[in-house]
Design an enzyme around this catalytic site. Structure first.
Site, PDB file in Angstrom:
ATOM      1  CG  HIS A   1      -1.913  -1.042   1.169  1.00 34.04           C
ATOM      2  ND1 HIS A   1      -3.252  -0.898   2.122  1.00 34.04           N
ATOM      3  CD2 HIS A   1      -2.001  -2.187   0.566  1.00 34.04           C
ATOM      4  CE1 HIS A   1      -3.788  -1.812   1.626  1.00 34.04           C
ATOM      5  NE2 HIS A   1      -3.251  -2.879   1.135  1.00 34.04           N
TER       6      HIS A   1
ATOM      7  CD  GLU B   1      -1.852   4.354   3.068  1.00 36.41           C
ATOM      8  OE1 GLU B   1      -1.681   3.692   2.139  1.00 36.41           O
ATOM      9  OE2 GLU B   1      -3.198   4.303   3.657  1.00 36.41           O
TER      10      GLU B   1
ATOM     11  CB  CYS C   1      -6.662  -0.157   5.156  1.00 35.94           C
ATOM     12  SG  CYS C   1      -5.148  -0.672   4.942  1.00 35.94           S
TER      13      CYS C   1
ATOM     14  CB  CYS D   1      -1.873   1.717   6.113  1.00 35.80           C
ATOM     15  SG  CYS D   1      -1.803   0.913   4.520  1.00 35.80           S
TER      16      CYS D   1
END
Length: 144
Positions: A51, A53, A81, A84
Site C-alpha cells: 500500500h 502508506e 486501512c 496501514c
C-alpha cells in the site's frame, strides 16, 4: 495533499502501476522536508502489503536508518486501512493527513479508528477530508 495527489496520478511509473488503485502517500520529516513517497503497488509487485502508506514508511525508515518516525507527517490521498493505520502507529508517525474517506475499510474514523484508539501506546494527530473532492474524484475515475 497536492503532492500526494500527484504521486497517485502520475506515480513513479504510471504504466507499470496502471492496475493498482491510485493512492499516493508522502512522508515529511519534522522539518517539513519530503522524506519518501509511495503509490499502491500491489498488482505490480504481487505484494498484498504494498500500500502507498507502507511503501512510504519503508522508504523513509531506510533513508533515515531507523524505524521510529516520530515528528514525521504522512499525507495520503485515501483514509488508511487497518494494516496501514497499525503500521503508522508502530512507526510512531506524529501526524496523519488524508483526503477521501473510506467507509468500507477506513481505520481513521470511518469504519474503525485505530489511529486514535486510547488502548494503544501511540496516537498520531489525524486530519481527514483534506481536498476530499479532488482525491475522491481520482478514485471514482479509476473504478469507472
Amino acid at each position: 495533499m497536492r503532492r500526494a495527489l500527484e504521486i497517485a496520478v502520475t506515480g513513479p511509473d504510471t504504466a507499470a502501476t496502471a492496475d493498482d488503485i491510485p493512492v499516493g502517500a508522502v512522508l515529511y520529516g519534522p522539518d517539513g522536508a519530503e522524506l519518501a513517497t509511495g503509490r499502491n503497488e500491489r498488482e505490480l509487485t504481487g505484494d498484498p502489503t504494498a500500500h502507498a502508506e507502507v511503501l512510504a514508511l519503508r522508504r523513509a525508515a531506510e533513508r533515515l536508518g531507523r524505524w521510529r518516525l516520530d515528528g514525521c507527517t504522512l499525507v495520503v490521498t485515501l483514509e488508511p486501512c487497518t494494516m496501514c493505520a497499525g503500521a503508522l502507529v508502530l512507526a510512531r508517525v506524529s501526524t496523519v493527513v488524508f483526503g477521501a474517506w473510506e467507509p468500507k475499510t477506513g481505520a481513521a474514523g470511518s469504519l474503525w479508528d485505530v489511529l486514535r484508539d486510547r488502548r494503544l501506546n501511540h496516537r498520531p494527530e489525524v486530519y481527514g477530508g483534506v481536498l476530499e473532492t479532488e482525491t475522491a474524484a481520482v478514485l471514482r475515475a479509476f473504478f469507472r
